[in-house]
Design an enzyme around this catalytic site. Structure first.
Site, PDB file in Angstrom:
ATOM      1  N   CYS A  95      11.111 -16.973 -71.348  1.00 14.99           N
ATOM      2  CA  CYS A  95      12.739 -16.390 -72.125  1.00 14.99           C
ATOM      3  C   CYS A  95      12.893 -14.586 -71.981  1.00 14.99           C
ATOM      4  O   CYS A  95      14.104 -14.412 -72.239  1.00 14.99           O
ATOM      5  CB  CYS A  95      12.434 -16.763 -73.979  1.00 14.99           C
ATOM      6  SG  CYS A  95      11.912 -18.409 -74.660  1.00 14.99           S
ATOM      7  N   HIS A 357      20.722 -19.894 -75.779  1.00 12.89           N
ATOM      8  CA  HIS A 357      19.257 -19.549 -75.648  1.00 12.89           C
ATOM      9  C   HIS A 357      19.144 -19.892 -74.117  1.00 12.89           C
ATOM     10  O   HIS A 357      18.175 -20.408 -73.816  1.00 12.89           O
ATOM     11  CB  HIS A 357      18.742 -19.361 -76.343  1.00 12.89           C
ATOM     12  CG  HIS A 357      17.142 -18.950 -76.016  1.00 12.89           C
ATOM     13  ND1 HIS A 357      17.292 -18.288 -75.129  1.00 12.89           N
ATOM     14  CD2 HIS A 357      16.219 -19.032 -76.505  1.00 12.89           C
ATOM     15  CE1 HIS A 357      15.519 -17.589 -74.327  1.00 12.89           C
ATOM     16  NE2 HIS A 357      15.028 -18.362 -75.299  1.00 12.89           N
TER      17      HIS A 357
END
Length: 413
Positions: A95, A357
């Site tokens: 991430c 995201h």
């Protein structure tokens, strides 16, 4: 509120342009097309013009490009799309892939190798919605994966430990962690690119389906498609391209154990603490000087941990600060966290929770958000105060890597 000024810092780099796509379900766009859309917007946003031939290198961040799209050699696809033959590097840091790509680009500019570089982050995830939970576990320790953990359950373990250790099950703590989601949805309502532009409240969060006790569906960020890009140059060249560059005055990347079971603590993120401390030390400023922060809120507990790891609240006290800040808020637009009279607005466009995201894009999207906020160009979700300092925090996995960048509008005043 007047923005704090900042003096005598030698910035790493200057940001002169940025762009992004909308985040959400983009089923009819290939990942390289998403990246191109964001990149073109970034180039076209440079006030005094920037030619494609001015870009000397590209730094891309993506986590699941090969897995979700069955394609490799990102550089080749991007060279074809851009029509250039310049160096291109792709960073995988789960991430934090976007934040890590930006970190590497800052080093390249600081070293003097390049004058102008493009940093891009992208991900296409919704095509693999049925298998994405397994795919994301590439960023975990195999022992945790083989034991049946998913990322929601890893963060649920951290959240349960936090609630038990620091609130002894106090219902206000449980409510505060839900208020983080409610706050970030509130911020996303006016963000035209956000995946979720609807308000929710803490009751909605606490009544949403249980995913991994105590994490519920609305504690979680979504899976998303999207891309973001920024243009970096040397600080001394910035005014050639714009009258309002934004300077990178702090840039840090730190790593830590990938697994929870080997950590010193699971009620905080060591990599975050180290990266924030180093970034603040290199700029000589305090966390209390910051006005806005883009914080990695993949699950709401992570935003609470950041507030403690960064030193804004004392260890074990963030939930109280969140609860009191939320309950006392009487305004309309952005809900700040308050400590000793200082206010910090976190995730002004909705954060990972509501803006979306797309993993590799997130770290670059955070830079894009702060770039626009500091220039006063964030549109309907512009923070209603004079801003000069911002922080971007991006982590990979459960904290195996963290990047922190500090941005400033005015320096050498």
């Amino acid at each position: 509120m007047n923005a704090p000024t900042f003096c005598n810092v030698e910035p790493y780099a200057a940001i002169i342009g940025s762009g992004r796509t909308a985040f959400g379900e983009q089923w009819y766009k290939d990942p390289e097309k998403l990246m191109m859309e964001a990149g073109i917007k970034a180039v076209e946003s440079v006030d005094f013009g920037l030619g494609r031939s001015d870009i000397q290198a590209c730094y891309f961040g993506s986590f699941l490009y090969q897995t979700t799209n069955k394609l490799a050699l990102v550089s080749g696809y991007m060279a074809r799309e851009l029509g250039v033959n310049i160096p291109m590097n792709t960073t995988e840091a789960a991430c934090a892939s976007g934040g890590s790509a930006f970190y590497n680009a800052c080093i390249a500019i600081k070293s003097g190798i390049y004058n102008v570089v493009l940093v891009g982050g992208f991900e296409k995830m919704t095509d693999r919605s049925g298998k994405i939970i397994d795919d994301l576990m590439f960023a975990s320790d195999p022992y945790e994966f083989n034991a049946g953990f998913t990322f929601p359950s890893l963060y649920a373990t951290m959240m349960a430990k936090y609630i038990a250790e620091y609130s002894h099950g106090d219902q206000r703590c449980i409510k505060a962690l839900a208020q983080i989601a409610s706050k970030n949805h509130h911020h996303a309502v006016n963000n035209e690119n956000a995946q979720f532009r609807r308000k929710i409240n803490e009751i909605d969060v606490l009544k949403s389906p249980l995913i991994a006790d105590p994490i519920r569906l609305l504690h979680c960020s979504p899976i998303s498609d999207g891309a973001a890009a920024v243009i970096l140059t040397k600080p001394e060249l910035a005014k050639k391209y714009t009258d309002t560059p934004i300077y990178v005055i702090g840039s840090q990347q730190v790593t830590d154990d990938i697994s929870l079971y080997t950590r010193e603590s699971i009620t905080g993120i060591k990599a975050t603490k180290l990266a924030v401390d180093k970034a603040l030390n290199m700029t000589g400023i305090s966390i209390k000087n910051l006005q806005i922060a883009e914080v990695h809120d993949c699950f709401t507990i992570e935003e609470a941990m950041f507030l403690e790891d960064s030193g804004f609240y004392e260890k074990g006290k963030a939930w109280e600060g969140i609860y009191e800040s939320y309950e006392s808020f009487k305004g309309l637009k952005h809900i700040p966290y308050v400590k000793d009279g200082k206010e910090l607005i976190v995730n002004s466009g909705g954060g990972l929770k509501a803006d979306g995201h797309p993993v590799g894009a997130t770290g670059v999207r955070q830079i894009h958000e702060c770039f626009n906020q500091l220039r006063g160009e964030a549109g309907m979700h512009q923070v209603d105060r004079d801003l000069n300092l911002a922080l971007c925090h991006n982590i990979g996995g459960t904290g195996g890597i963290a990047t922190v960048h500090i941005l400033a509008r005015d320096i050498h005043e």
